[in-house]
Design a protein around this motif. Structure first.
Motif, mmCIF file in Angstrom:
data_model
loop_
_atom_site.group_PDB
_atom_site.id
_atom_site.type_symbol
_atom_site.label_atom_id
_atom_site.label_comp_id
_atom_site.label_asym_id
_atom_site.label_seq_id
_atom_site.Cartn_x
_atom_site.Cartn_y
_atom_site.Cartn_z
ATOM 1 N N ASP A 35 32.060 -58.505 -1.212
ATOM 2 C CA ASP A 35 32.030 -58.586 -2.531
ATOM 3 C C ASP A 35 32.243 -57.404 -3.248
ATOM 4 O O ASP A 35 31.282 -56.730 -3.436
ATOM 5 C CB ASP A 35 30.755 -59.595 -3.018
ATOM 6 N N ARG A 93 26.654 -62.968 -9.181
ATOM 7 C CA ARG A 93 27.321 -62.705 -7.840
ATOM 8 C C ARG A 93 26.108 -62.494 -6.749
ATOM 9 O O ARG A 93 26.207 -63.015 -5.721
ATOM 10 C CB ARG A 93 28.001 -61.410 -7.693
ATOM 11 N N THR A 96 24.545 -65.775 -6.001
ATOM 12 C CA THR A 96 25.512 -66.492 -4.957
ATOM 13 C C THR A 96 25.188 -66.048 -3.443
ATOM 14 O O THR A 96 24.858 -66.995 -2.608
ATOM 15 C CB THR A 96 26.847 -66.281 -5.616
#
Length: 131
Positions: A35, A93, A96
């Motif tokens: 990411d 994020r 997640t």
């Protein structure tokens, strides 16, 4: 005279101890590594040191070894994260990847819910920059 009631097992003990936390944090950082926006929050070249710090923190928080405090002192989470602009998008994020890592463990529902509720609150607490 009755025997004293033993203390309830900690979440650390109930979910499998050290190895469960190693597995959790390894899975989390595997997600972070893929990411780019979240990875940018980690200044170190390798994620290993961050991995170790998070694992030690979570183990201590959930009733495991006190290694984090012995090595690093009081967690002071918000202060330690203050140098980094943590936005709501970055929080999402982070969550997640953390929730995916938690899901991968196959924890019993009560422990999973307790852990997920904590990380959600903690992630919200780290937000310090607003769009």
């Amino acid at each position: 005279m009755s025997e004293p009631t033993p203390p309830e097992a900690t979440l650390y003990e109930r979910i499998g101890g050290h190895q469960t936390f190693v597995t959790l944090v390894d899975a989390f950082y595997a997600g972070v590594a893929t990411d780019p926006e979240l990875r940018a929050l980690y200044p170190e070249e390798e994620l290993g040191p961050a991995n170790e710090r998070l694992r030690m923190f979570l183990e201590q928080y959930w009733g495991g070894p006190k290694t984090y405090g012995e090595r690093r002192g009081h967690p002071r989470l918000r202060l330690r994260h203050a140098p980094f602009a943590v936005t709501a998008a970055q929080r999402d994020r982070w969550l997640t990847h953390m929730n995916a890592a938690l899901d991968s463990l196959g924890l019993p529902e009560p422990e999973l819910a307790e852990f997920r509720e904590y990380v959600t609150r903690a992630a919200q607490f780290m937000v310090n920059a607003f769009d």
